[in-house]
Design an enzyme around this catalytic site. Structure first.
Site, short mmCIF file in Angstrom:
data_model
loop_
_atom_site.label_atom_id
_atom_site.label_comp_id
_atom_site.label_asym_id
_atom_site.label_seq_id
_atom_site.Cartn_x
_atom_site.Cartn_y
_atom_site.Cartn_z
N SER A 13 3.42 -12.49 23.94
CA SER A 13 4.74 -11.93 23.59
C SER A 13 4.72 -11.12 22.29
O SER A 13 5.72 -11.04 21.60
CB SER A 13 5.75 -13.06 23.49
OG SER A 13 5.37 -13.94 22.45
N GLY A 14 3.55 -10.53 21.97
CA GLY A 14 3.51 -9.60 20.84
C GLY A 14 4.06 -8.25 21.29
O GLY A 14 4.67 -8.13 22.37
N ALA A 16 2.58 -5.77 22.52
CA ALA A 16 2.01 -5.34 23.81
C ALA A 16 2.78 -5.96 24.97
O ALA A 16 3.17 -5.27 25.92
CB ALA A 16 0.54 -5.72 23.88
N SER A 44 4.09 -9.60 14.86
CA SER A 44 5.25 -9.81 13.99
C SER A 44 4.83 -9.88 12.52
O SER A 44 5.66 -9.76 11.63
CB SER A 44 6.04 -11.05 14.41
OG SER A 44 5.20 -12.16 14.32
N ALA A 46 2.60 -7.74 11.25
CA ALA A 46 2.13 -6.40 10.84
C ALA A 46 3.05 -5.86 9.75
O ALA A 46 4.26 -5.88 9.87
CB ALA A 46 2.11 -5.46 12.04
N ASP A 209 -7.60 -16.37 23.77
CA ASP A 209 -7.40 -16.93 25.12
C ASP A 209 -7.61 -15.90 26.24
O ASP A 209 -8.29 -16.18 27.23
CB ASP A 209 -5.98 -17.53 25.26
CG ASP A 209 -5.70 -18.57 24.19
OD1 ASP A 209 -6.66 -19.22 23.72
OD2 ASP A 209 -4.52 -18.73 23.82
N HIS A 230 -10.03 -7.18 7.13
CA HIS A 230 -9.07 -6.44 6.29
C HIS A 230 -9.50 -6.62 4.84
O HIS A 230 -9.76 -7.74 4.39
CB HIS A 230 -7.65 -6.98 6.50
CG HIS A 230 -6.60 -6.06 5.96
ND1 HIS A 230 -6.40 -5.89 4.60
CD2 HIS A 230 -5.73 -5.23 6.56
CE1 HIS A 230 -5.43 -5.00 4.42
NE2 HIS A 230 -5.01 -4.59 5.60
N HIS A 338 -9.45 -9.78 10.58
CA HIS A 338 -8.12 -9.21 10.79
C HIS A 338 -7.89 -8.76 12.23
O HIS A 338 -6.80 -8.97 12.77
CB HIS A 338 -7.96 -8.01 9.86
CG HIS A 338 -6.64 -7.32 9.94
ND1 HIS A 338 -5.45 -7.95 9.71
CD2 HIS A 338 -6.32 -6.02 10.25
CE1 HIS A 338 -4.44 -7.08 9.86
NE2 HIS A 338 -4.95 -5.92 10.19
N SER A 378 -3.00 0.14 15.86
CA SER A 378 -2.96 -0.96 16.83
C SER A 378 -1.58 -1.13 17.46
O SER A 378 -1.47 -1.30 18.68
CB SER A 378 -3.41 -2.27 16.19
OG SER A 378 -2.73 -2.46 14.98
N LEU A 379 -0.52 -1.05 16.67
CA LEU A 379 0.82 -1.17 17.28
C LEU A 379 1.04 0.03 18.21
O LEU A 379 1.68 -0.08 19.25
CB LEU A 379 1.91 -1.22 16.20
CG LEU A 379 2.07 -2.56 15.45
CD1 LEU A 379 3.04 -2.41 14.29
CD2 LEU A 379 2.53 -3.67 16.38
#
Ligand code: SIN
Length: 496
Positions: A13-14, A16, A44, A46, A209, A230, A338, A378-379
Protein backbone atom coordinates in the site's frame (compact mmCIF):
# COMPACT_ATOMS: atom_id res chain seq x y z
CA UNK A 1 -16.47 -9.01 3.76
CA UNK A 2 -13.64 -10.64 1.80
CA UNK A 3 -14.43 -12.38 -1.46
CA UNK A 4 -12.70 -15.55 -2.65
CA UNK A 5 -12.17 -14.17 -6.16
CA UNK A 6 -11.04 -10.73 -7.34
CA UNK A 7 -10.26 -9.30 -10.74
CA UNK A 8 -7.13 -7.68 -9.35
CA UNK A 9 -5.17 -8.33 -6.15
CA UNK A 10 -2.63 -5.61 -5.32
CA UNK A 11 -0.12 -6.47 -2.60
CA UNK A 12 1.37 -3.43 -0.83
CA UNK A 13 0.00 0.00 0.00
CA UNK A 14 2.84 2.42 -0.78
CA UNK A 15 2.64 4.89 -3.65
CA UNK A 16 2.95 2.01 -6.18
CA UNK A 17 0.03 0.04 -4.75
CA UNK A 18 -2.29 2.99 -4.11
CA UNK A 19 -1.73 4.69 -7.47
CA UNK A 20 -2.08 1.42 -9.42
CA UNK A 21 -5.37 0.62 -7.59
CA UNK A 22 -6.81 4.07 -8.32
CA UNK A 23 -6.18 3.70 -12.04
CA UNK A 24 -8.08 0.41 -12.36
CA UNK A 25 -11.49 0.91 -13.98
CA UNK A 26 -14.53 0.87 -11.74
CA UNK A 27 -16.04 -2.32 -13.10
CA UNK A 28 -13.08 -4.39 -11.92
CA UNK A 29 -13.12 -5.61 -8.35
CA UNK A 30 -9.80 -4.87 -6.63
CA UNK A 31 -8.39 -6.15 -3.33
CA UNK A 32 -5.57 -4.05 -1.83
CA UNK A 33 -3.61 -5.97 0.81
CA UNK A 34 -1.38 -4.22 3.36
CA UNK A 35 0.93 -5.98 5.81
CA UNK A 36 0.36 -3.16 8.31
CA UNK A 37 -2.06 -0.22 8.07
CA UNK A 38 -2.39 1.27 4.58
CA UNK A 39 -0.55 4.42 5.55
CA UNK A 40 2.56 2.53 6.76
CA UNK A 41 5.07 2.23 3.93
CA UNK A 42 8.46 3.34 2.74
CA UNK A 43 6.79 5.84 0.39
CA UNK A 44 5.21 7.68 3.30
CA UNK A 45 8.73 8.37 4.66
CA UNK A 46 9.96 9.93 1.41
CA UNK A 47 11.09 13.47 2.15
CA UNK A 48 12.85 15.11 -0.79
CA UNK A 49 10.19 14.77 -3.41
CA UNK A 50 9.20 13.42 -6.78
CA UNK A 51 11.21 14.27 -9.88
CA UNK A 52 9.60 15.03 -13.23
CA UNK A 53 8.36 17.59 -15.69
CA UNK A 54 4.92 19.07 -15.05
CA UNK A 55 4.73 20.47 -18.56
CA UNK A 56 5.75 18.56 -21.69
CA UNK A 57 9.12 19.89 -22.82
CA UNK A 58 11.51 17.87 -24.98
CA UNK A 59 14.63 19.72 -23.83
CA UNK A 60 13.74 19.26 -20.15
CA UNK A 61 12.92 15.57 -20.76
CA UNK A 62 16.28 15.02 -22.41
CA UNK A 63 18.16 16.62 -19.49
CA UNK A 64 16.26 14.42 -17.02
CA UNK A 65 17.17 11.35 -19.09
CA UNK A 66 20.83 12.42 -19.27
CA UNK A 67 21.03 12.95 -15.49
CA UNK A 68 19.40 9.54 -14.85
CA UNK A 69 21.87 7.87 -17.22
CA UNK A 70 24.87 9.52 -15.59
CA UNK A 71 23.65 8.57 -12.10
CA UNK A 72 22.88 5.01 -13.29
CA UNK A 73 26.33 4.56 -14.90
CA UNK A 74 24.58 4.06 -18.27
CA UNK A 75 23.27 0.62 -17.26
CA UNK A 76 19.70 1.98 -17.53
CA UNK A 77 17.18 0.42 -19.90
CA UNK A 78 16.71 3.29 -22.36
CA UNK A 79 13.11 2.60 -23.50
CA UNK A 80 12.03 2.24 -19.85
CA UNK A 81 13.82 5.45 -18.86
CA UNK A 82 12.30 7.38 -21.78
CA UNK A 83 8.88 6.10 -20.73
CA UNK A 84 9.52 7.21 -17.14
CA UNK A 85 10.45 10.73 -18.15
CA UNK A 86 8.06 11.31 -21.07
CA UNK A 87 5.07 10.09 -19.07
CA UNK A 88 5.97 12.15 -15.98
CA UNK A 89 3.89 15.20 -16.98
CA UNK A 90 0.65 13.27 -17.45
CA UNK A 91 1.02 11.32 -14.19
CA UNK A 92 2.20 14.27 -12.06
CA UNK A 93 -0.86 16.22 -13.15
CA UNK A 94 -3.03 13.21 -12.35
CA UNK A 95 -1.46 13.10 -8.88
CA UNK A 96 -2.46 16.73 -8.40
CA UNK A 97 -5.99 15.84 -9.53
CA UNK A 98 -6.05 13.08 -6.91
CA UNK A 99 -5.60 15.87 -4.34
CA UNK A 100 -1.84 15.95 -3.72
CA UNK A 101 -0.83 19.47 -2.70
CA UNK A 102 2.71 20.32 -3.73
CA UNK A 103 4.46 23.34 -2.20
CA UNK A 104 3.92 26.61 -4.08
CA UNK A 105 5.39 30.11 -3.98
CA UNK A 106 3.30 33.21 -3.18
CA UNK A 107 2.18 33.51 -6.82
CA UNK A 108 0.89 29.94 -6.80
CA UNK A 109 3.71 28.39 -8.87
CA UNK A 110 4.83 24.93 -7.82
CA UNK A 111 8.26 25.10 -6.18
CA UNK A 112 11.04 22.87 -7.47
CA UNK A 113 14.19 21.73 -5.69
CA UNK A 114 17.42 19.89 -6.58
CA UNK A 115 19.06 16.77 -5.20
CA UNK A 116 22.25 14.82 -5.93
CA UNK A 117 22.85 14.14 -9.64
CA UNK A 118 20.23 16.62 -10.92
CA UNK A 119 21.52 19.36 -13.22
CA UNK A 120 18.22 21.26 -12.86
CA UNK A 121 15.59 22.06 -10.23
CA UNK A 122 12.93 19.50 -11.21
CA UNK A 123 11.80 17.96 -7.91
CA UNK A 124 8.32 18.72 -6.62
CA UNK A 125 7.87 18.57 -2.86
CA UNK A 126 5.10 18.86 -0.30
CA UNK A 127 4.88 19.96 3.33
CA UNK A 128 8.49 21.15 2.96
CA UNK A 129 10.10 17.77 3.53
CA UNK A 130 7.06 15.49 3.90
CA UNK A 131 6.34 14.67 0.25
CA UNK A 132 5.70 10.95 0.76
CA UNK A 133 3.32 11.58 3.64
CA UNK A 134 1.24 14.00 1.57
CA UNK A 135 1.11 11.67 -1.45
CA UNK A 136 0.13 8.62 0.63
CA UNK A 137 -2.47 10.55 2.65
CA UNK A 138 -4.13 11.96 -0.49
CA UNK A 139 -4.11 8.67 -2.41
CA UNK A 140 -5.30 6.67 0.62
CA UNK A 141 -8.35 8.93 1.00
CA UNK A 142 -9.25 8.27 -2.65
CA UNK A 143 -8.72 4.51 -2.32
CA UNK A 144 -10.87 4.30 0.83
CA UNK A 145 -13.69 6.09 -1.00
CA UNK A 146 -13.56 3.99 -4.15
CA UNK A 147 -16.31 1.40 -4.19
CA UNK A 148 -14.56 -1.18 -6.35
CA UNK A 149 -11.58 -1.42 -3.97
CA UNK A 150 -11.65 -3.65 -0.86
CA UNK A 151 -8.85 -3.08 1.65
CA UNK A 152 -7.33 -5.83 3.79
CA UNK A 153 -4.95 -4.50 6.48
CA UNK A 154 -2.68 -6.39 8.89
CA UNK A 155 -2.50 -9.29 6.45
CA UNK A 156 0.64 -10.83 5.02
CA UNK A 157 0.72 -12.51 1.65
CA UNK A 158 3.02 -15.47 2.18
CA UNK A 159 3.16 -17.03 -1.28
CA UNK A 160 1.77 -16.66 -4.77
CA UNK A 161 -0.44 -19.36 -6.24
CA UNK A 162 1.26 -20.22 -9.52
CA UNK A 163 0.50 -23.08 -11.91
CA UNK A 164 2.30 -23.65 -15.21
CA UNK A 165 3.98 -20.23 -14.93
CA UNK A 166 0.61 -18.49 -14.52
CA UNK A 167 -0.27 -16.57 -11.37
CA UNK A 168 -3.73 -17.46 -10.04
CA UNK A 169 -3.69 -15.41 -6.85
CA UNK A 170 -2.09 -15.44 -3.42
CA UNK A 171 -2.06 -17.19 -0.05
CA UNK A 172 -2.70 -14.71 2.78
CA UNK A 173 -2.13 -14.89 6.54
CA UNK A 174 -4.54 -12.78 8.57
CA UNK A 175 -4.72 -12.56 12.39
CA UNK A 176 -6.14 -16.06 12.76
CA UNK A 177 -6.50 -17.57 9.31
CA UNK A 178 -4.61 -18.73 6.27
CA UNK A 179 -6.70 -18.24 3.13
CA UNK A 180 -6.26 -18.42 -0.60
CA UNK A 181 -7.58 -15.59 -2.74
CA UNK A 182 -7.88 -16.15 -6.46
CA UNK A 183 -7.54 -13.31 -8.95
CA UNK A 184 -7.27 -12.70 -12.66
CA UNK A 185 -4.14 -10.61 -12.14
CA UNK A 186 -1.86 -10.00 -9.18
CA UNK A 187 0.35 -6.93 -8.71
CA UNK A 188 3.30 -6.97 -6.31
CA UNK A 189 4.01 -3.54 -4.79
CA UNK A 190 5.75 -4.75 -1.65
CA UNK A 191 8.60 -2.23 -1.47
CA UNK A 192 12.17 -2.67 -0.32
CA UNK A 193 14.57 -4.91 1.55
CA UNK A 194 15.93 -2.56 4.26
CA UNK A 195 15.33 -5.03 7.10
CA UNK A 196 18.15 -7.28 5.89
CA UNK A 197 20.61 -4.59 7.04
CA UNK A 198 21.28 -3.42 10.58
CA UNK A 199 20.67 0.18 9.63
CA UNK A 200 18.27 1.40 6.99
CA UNK A 201 15.98 4.32 6.27
CA UNK A 202 13.18 1.81 5.55
CA UNK A 203 10.41 0.94 8.01
CA UNK A 204 10.59 -2.53 9.60
CA UNK A 205 7.93 -3.89 7.20
CA UNK A 206 10.52 -3.81 4.39
CA UNK A 207 11.49 -7.50 4.47
CA UNK A 208 11.68 -8.07 0.70
CA UNK A 209 8.46 -10.13 0.68
CA UNK A 210 7.46 -9.56 -2.96
CA UNK A 211 10.90 -10.30 -4.37
CA UNK A 212 11.23 -13.47 -2.27
CA UNK A 213 7.74 -14.73 -3.20
CA UNK A 214 8.23 -14.02 -6.88
CA UNK A 215 11.61 -15.78 -6.76
CA UNK A 216 10.08 -18.86 -5.11
CA UNK A 217 7.41 -18.87 -7.81
CA UNK A 218 10.09 -18.90 -10.53
CA UNK A 219 10.02 -15.25 -11.66
CA UNK A 220 13.10 -13.63 -13.15
CA UNK A 221 14.93 -11.42 -10.62
CA UNK A 222 17.73 -9.04 -11.69
CA UNK A 223 20.35 -6.55 -10.52
CA UNK A 224 20.03 -7.33 -6.81
CA UNK A 225 23.69 -6.34 -6.23
CA UNK A 226 22.67 -2.69 -6.65
CA UNK A 227 21.69 -1.82 -3.09
CA UNK A 228 21.66 1.95 -2.73
CA UNK A 229 23.01 3.50 0.47
CA UNK A 230 21.67 6.96 1.31
CA UNK A 231 24.62 9.21 2.23
CA UNK A 232 23.00 11.13 5.06
CA UNK A 233 20.95 9.32 7.67
CA UNK A 234 21.07 10.81 11.18
CA UNK A 235 23.91 9.00 12.96
CA UNK A 236 23.15 7.27 16.27
CA UNK A 237 25.07 4.61 18.15
CA UNK A 238 22.02 2.31 18.40
CA UNK A 239 21.22 0.11 15.39
CA UNK A 240 17.84 0.00 13.69
CA UNK A 241 15.80 2.20 11.36
CA UNK A 242 17.65 5.46 10.82
CA UNK A 243 16.10 8.87 10.25
CA UNK A 244 16.73 10.19 6.74
CA UNK A 245 18.13 13.67 6.21
CA UNK A 246 16.97 14.45 2.69
CA UNK A 247 19.41 15.15 -0.13
CA UNK A 248 17.33 18.26 -0.68
CA UNK A 249 19.18 19.73 2.34
CA UNK A 250 22.36 19.58 0.25
CA UNK A 251 20.29 20.67 -2.76
CA UNK A 252 19.49 23.89 -0.88
CA UNK A 253 23.15 24.49 -0.02
CA UNK A 254 24.16 22.13 2.84
CA UNK A 255 27.81 21.00 3.05
CA UNK A 256 29.43 17.78 4.22
CA UNK A 257 32.31 18.04 6.70
CA UNK A 258 34.55 15.29 8.06
CA UNK A 259 35.08 14.93 11.80
CA UNK A 260 38.05 17.29 11.54
CA UNK A 261 35.65 19.99 10.32
CA UNK A 262 36.83 20.03 6.68
CA UNK A 263 34.76 19.85 3.50
CA UNK A 264 35.91 16.88 1.43
CA UNK A 265 33.56 16.15 -1.50
CA UNK A 266 35.66 18.27 -3.92
CA UNK A 267 38.40 15.59 -3.59
CA UNK A 268 36.06 12.94 -5.01
CA UNK A 269 33.64 14.50 -7.53
CA UNK A 270 33.33 17.75 -9.49
CA UNK A 271 29.68 18.08 -8.41
CA UNK A 272 30.83 18.02 -4.74
CA UNK A 273 27.88 17.54 -2.33
CA UNK A 274 25.49 17.16 -5.28
CA UNK A 275 27.27 14.23 -6.91
CA UNK A 276 25.09 11.15 -7.56
CA UNK A 277 24.19 9.28 -4.39
CA UNK A 278 26.48 6.27 -4.94
CA UNK A 279 29.50 8.56 -5.28
CA UNK A 280 28.63 10.59 -2.17
CA UNK A 281 28.12 7.46 -0.03
CA UNK A 282 31.38 5.91 -1.26
CA UNK A 283 33.24 9.19 -0.60
CA UNK A 284 31.83 9.43 2.93
CA UNK A 285 32.86 5.81 3.53
CA UNK A 286 36.41 6.67 2.45
CA UNK A 287 36.48 9.83 4.56
CA UNK A 288 35.26 7.96 7.65
CA UNK A 289 37.98 5.34 7.04
CA UNK A 290 40.68 7.99 6.73
CA UNK A 291 39.56 9.82 9.86
CA UNK A 292 38.94 6.68 11.97
CA UNK A 293 35.35 7.71 12.44
CA UNK A 294 31.85 6.25 12.11
CA UNK A 295 30.17 9.44 10.86
CA UNK A 296 30.66 12.79 9.13
CA UNK A 297 28.64 16.00 9.52
CA UNK A 298 26.05 17.89 7.55
CA UNK A 299 26.46 21.64 7.92
CA UNK A 300 23.66 24.13 7.24
CA UNK A 301 24.71 26.75 9.79
CA UNK A 302 25.50 29.19 6.96
CA UNK A 303 21.90 29.05 5.65
CA UNK A 304 19.11 31.30 6.92
CA UNK A 305 17.61 29.67 10.01
CA UNK A 306 14.02 30.70 9.23
CA UNK A 307 14.38 29.21 5.76
CA UNK A 308 15.63 25.90 7.26
CA UNK A 309 12.74 25.72 9.73
CA UNK A 310 10.15 26.41 7.03
CA UNK A 311 11.69 24.35 4.24
CA UNK A 312 12.61 21.29 6.36
CA UNK A 313 10.18 21.23 9.32
CA UNK A 314 10.22 17.43 9.77
CA UNK A 315 14.00 17.20 9.67
CA UNK A 316 14.52 20.26 11.87
CA UNK A 317 12.14 18.95 14.54
CA UNK A 318 13.44 15.39 14.49
CA UNK A 319 17.05 16.63 14.85
CA UNK A 320 15.87 18.72 17.82
CA UNK A 321 14.39 15.55 19.37
CA UNK A 322 17.84 13.98 18.99
CA UNK A 323 19.33 17.02 20.73
CA UNK A 324 20.70 18.86 17.67
CA UNK A 325 19.55 22.32 16.57
CA UNK A 326 20.65 22.13 12.92
CA UNK A 327 20.47 25.90 12.44
CA UNK A 328 23.31 26.26 14.97
CA UNK A 329 24.96 22.85 15.26
CA UNK A 330 26.48 20.21 12.97
CA UNK A 331 24.26 17.21 12.24
CA UNK A 332 26.06 13.83 12.56
CA UNK A 333 25.28 11.65 9.53
CA UNK A 334 26.39 8.35 7.99
CA UNK A 335 25.33 6.29 4.96
CA UNK A 336 22.78 3.50 5.48
CA UNK A 337 20.80 1.13 3.28
CA UNK A 338 18.03 3.02 1.49
CA UNK A 339 16.78 1.47 -1.76
CA UNK A 340 16.88 -1.76 -3.72
CA UNK A 341 17.58 -0.86 -7.33
CA UNK A 342 17.14 -4.44 -8.55
CA UNK A 343 14.15 -6.71 -8.09
CA UNK A 344 11.51 -8.56 -10.10
CA UNK A 345 12.24 -8.07 -13.82
CA UNK A 346 9.37 -6.35 -15.57
CA UNK A 347 8.66 -5.05 -19.08
CA UNK A 348 7.39 -1.60 -20.06
CA UNK A 349 3.91 -2.51 -18.80
CA UNK A 350 5.19 -3.76 -15.44
CA UNK A 351 4.57 -7.39 -16.40
CA UNK A 352 6.90 -10.00 -14.88
CA UNK A 353 8.13 -13.26 -16.45
CA UNK A 354 5.11 -15.05 -14.85
CA UNK A 355 1.81 -14.75 -16.72
CA UNK A 356 -0.73 -12.45 -15.01
CA UNK A 357 1.84 -11.28 -12.43
CA UNK A 358 2.89 -7.62 -12.40
CA UNK A 359 5.28 -5.73 -10.13
CA UNK A 360 5.67 -2.02 -9.45
CA UNK A 361 7.83 0.26 -7.30
CA UNK A 362 10.89 -0.72 -5.31
CA UNK A 363 10.27 -4.49 -5.54
CA UNK A 364 10.56 -4.42 -9.33
CA UNK A 365 13.42 -3.93 -11.72
CA UNK A 366 12.02 -1.90 -14.62
CA UNK A 367 15.55 -0.91 -15.66
CA UNK A 368 14.98 2.83 -15.27
CA UNK A 369 17.62 3.26 -12.56
CA UNK A 370 20.59 1.46 -14.10
CA UNK A 371 23.29 0.79 -11.51
CA UNK A 372 22.25 3.60 -9.15
CA UNK A 373 18.95 5.45 -8.85
CA UNK A 374 18.81 9.19 -9.44
CA UNK A 375 17.29 10.90 -6.39
CA UNK A 376 13.48 11.23 -6.41
CA UNK A 377 13.00 9.05 -9.49
CA UNK A 378 11.48 6.32 -7.31
CA UNK A 379 8.11 7.91 -6.53
CA UNK A 380 7.94 8.85 -10.21
CA UNK A 381 8.51 5.20 -11.19
CA UNK A 382 5.61 4.17 -8.92
CA UNK A 383 3.13 6.48 -10.64
CA UNK A 384 4.27 6.17 -14.26
CA UNK A 385 4.43 2.37 -14.22
CA UNK A 386 1.36 2.14 -11.93
CA UNK A 387 -0.58 4.00 -14.61
CA UNK A 388 0.72 1.67 -17.33
CA UNK A 389 0.00 -1.50 -15.33
CA UNK A 390 -3.57 -0.36 -14.67
CA UNK A 391 -4.12 0.51 -18.35
CA UNK A 392 -2.88 -2.95 -19.30
CA UNK A 393 -5.07 -4.69 -16.71
CA UNK A 394 -8.13 -2.66 -17.68
CA UNK A 395 -8.13 -4.48 -21.04
CA UNK A 396 -8.00 -7.99 -19.48
CA UNK A 397 -10.73 -10.55 -19.86
CA UNK A 398 -11.86 -11.77 -16.45
CA UNK A 399 -10.66 -15.31 -15.68
CA UNK A 400 -13.19 -17.68 -14.17
CA UNK A 401 -11.64 -20.18 -11.77
CA UNK A 402 -13.39 -23.40 -10.83
CA UNK A 403 -11.24 -23.89 -7.74
CA UNK A 404 -12.51 -23.59 -4.21
CA UNK A 405 -10.09 -21.48 -2.17
CA UNK A 406 -8.51 -23.12 0.87
CA UNK A 407 -9.38 -21.45 4.19
CA UNK A 408 -7.76 -22.68 7.42
CA UNK A 409 -8.26 -21.36 10.93
CA UNK A 410 -4.97 -21.10 12.77
CA UNK A 411 -3.54 -20.84 16.22
CA UNK A 412 -0.58 -18.56 15.62
CA UNK A 413 2.76 -19.30 17.30
CA UNK A 414 4.56 -16.69 19.37
CA UNK A 415 7.93 -17.24 17.75
CA UNK A 416 9.58 -13.95 16.81
CA UNK A 417 12.77 -15.24 15.12
CA UNK A 418 14.60 -12.19 16.52
CA UNK A 419 17.96 -13.95 16.84
CA UNK A 420 17.96 -15.14 13.24
CA UNK A 421 16.85 -11.73 11.99
CA UNK A 422 19.75 -10.12 13.88
CA UNK A 423 22.18 -12.68 12.50
CA UNK A 424 21.12 -11.83 8.92
CA UNK A 425 21.38 -8.07 9.58
CA UNK A 426 24.80 -8.47 11.15
CA UNK A 427 26.26 -10.52 8.33
CA UNK A 428 24.82 -8.22 5.61
CA UNK A 429 25.97 -5.00 7.29
CA UNK A 430 29.47 -6.37 7.83
CA UNK A 431 30.05 -8.07 4.49
CA UNK A 432 27.62 -6.78 1.87
CA UNK A 433 27.70 -3.03 2.49
CA UNK A 434 29.04 -0.09 0.49
CA UNK A 435 32.39 -1.79 -0.07
CA UNK A 436 32.59 -5.48 -0.99
CA UNK A 437 35.22 -8.19 -1.46
CA UNK A 438 34.86 -11.72 -2.78
CA UNK A 439 36.18 -13.15 0.50
CA UNK A 440 33.53 -11.39 2.57
CA UNK A 441 30.76 -12.14 0.10
CA UNK A 442 31.59 -15.87 0.23
CA UNK A 443 31.59 -15.76 4.02
CA UNK A 444 28.16 -14.11 3.96
CA UNK A 445 26.89 -16.60 1.36
CA UNK A 446 27.87 -19.60 3.52
CA UNK A 447 26.16 -18.20 6.62
CA UNK A 448 22.96 -17.13 4.85
CA UNK A 449 22.71 -20.48 3.03
CA UNK A 450 22.93 -22.22 6.42
CA UNK A 451 20.17 -20.01 7.83
CA UNK A 452 17.95 -20.56 4.79
CA UNK A 453 18.44 -24.30 4.98
CA UNK A 454 17.47 -24.34 8.64
CA UNK A 455 14.34 -22.30 7.94
CA UNK A 456 13.29 -24.50 5.02
CA UNK A 457 13.58 -27.60 7.19
CA UNK A 458 11.42 -26.16 9.96
CA UNK A 459 8.50 -24.33 8.35
CA UNK A 460 6.00 -22.50 10.56
CA UNK A 461 2.79 -20.79 9.56
CA UNK A 462 3.29 -17.39 11.14
CA UNK A 463 4.17 -13.88 9.97
CA UNK A 464 7.56 -13.77 11.71
CA UNK A 465 8.58 -17.03 10.02
CA UNK A 466 7.73 -15.75 6.54
CA UNK A 467 9.44 -12.42 7.17
CA UNK A 468 12.70 -14.01 8.22
CA UNK A 469 12.43 -16.58 5.40
CA UNK A 470 11.97 -13.72 2.89
CA UNK A 471 14.86 -11.78 4.44
CA UNK A 472 17.21 -14.76 4.10
CA UNK A 473 16.00 -15.35 0.53
CA UNK A 474 16.62 -11.77 -0.64
CA UNK A 475 19.91 -11.57 1.28
CA UNK A 476 21.15 -14.57 -0.68
CA UNK A 477 19.95 -13.02 -3.95
CA UNK A 478 21.92 -9.83 -3.17
CA UNK A 479 25.05 -11.80 -2.26
CA UNK A 480 24.94 -14.04 -5.31
CA UNK A 481 24.41 -11.10 -7.68
CA UNK A 482 27.26 -9.25 -5.95
CA UNK A 483 29.54 -12.26 -6.39
CA UNK A 484 28.66 -12.48 -10.09
CA UNK A 485 29.48 -8.85 -10.82
CA UNK A 486 33.25 -8.60 -10.60
CA UNK A 487 33.63 -4.93 -11.57
CA UNK A 488 32.71 -1.83 -9.55
CA UNK A 489 29.85 0.10 -11.05
CA UNK A 490 27.12 2.32 -9.59
CA UNK A 491 26.28 1.31 -6.05
CA UNK A 492 28.15 -2.01 -6.35
CA UNK A 493 31.72 -1.28 -5.21
CA UNK A 494 34.28 -4.10 -5.19
CA UNK A 495 37.68 -3.26 -3.73
CA UNK A 496 39.23 -6.52 -4.85
C1 SIN B 1 15.85 12.08 -0.09
O1 SIN B 1 14.99 12.92 0.16
O2 SIN B 1 17.05 12.30 0.03
C2 SIN B 1 15.44 10.71 -0.54
C3 SIN B 1 14.71 10.77 -1.80
C4 SIN B 1 14.99 9.55 -2.62
O3 SIN B 1 15.30 8.51 -2.09
O4 SIN B 1 14.93 9.68 -3.84
Amino acid sequence: MLKDYYDVVIIGSGAAGLYTSLNIINNKKVLLISKDKIIVSNSSLAQGGIAGELHANDEAYQKHIDDSLLAGSYLNNIPALRTLVYESSHNLNKLINFGVKFDKDEEGNILLTREGGHSERRILHAGGDATGKEIIKSLAVQVINKENIDILEDAMVVDLIVENNKCLGAGVLTQDQYREIYSTVTVLCTGGIGEIYKNSTNPTVATGDGIAMAYRAGAEIANMEFVQFHPTAFFRHENGPRFLISEAVRGEGGYLLNVEGNRFMHKYHHLCELAPRDKVSQSIYREMYDTWSDHVYLDVRHLDSDFIKKRFPTIYNRCLEYGVDMTEELVPVAPVEHFSVGGISVDLNGHSSIENLYANGECCDSGVHGANRLASNSLLECIVFGGRIAKNINDYQVEVYDKLPLVQNLKLSNYNYRNIKNQIKDIMERNVGIVRTEKNLILAEDTIKGILNGLENDKRTCKAYYEVYNMATVALLVIESALNRKESIGCHYRID
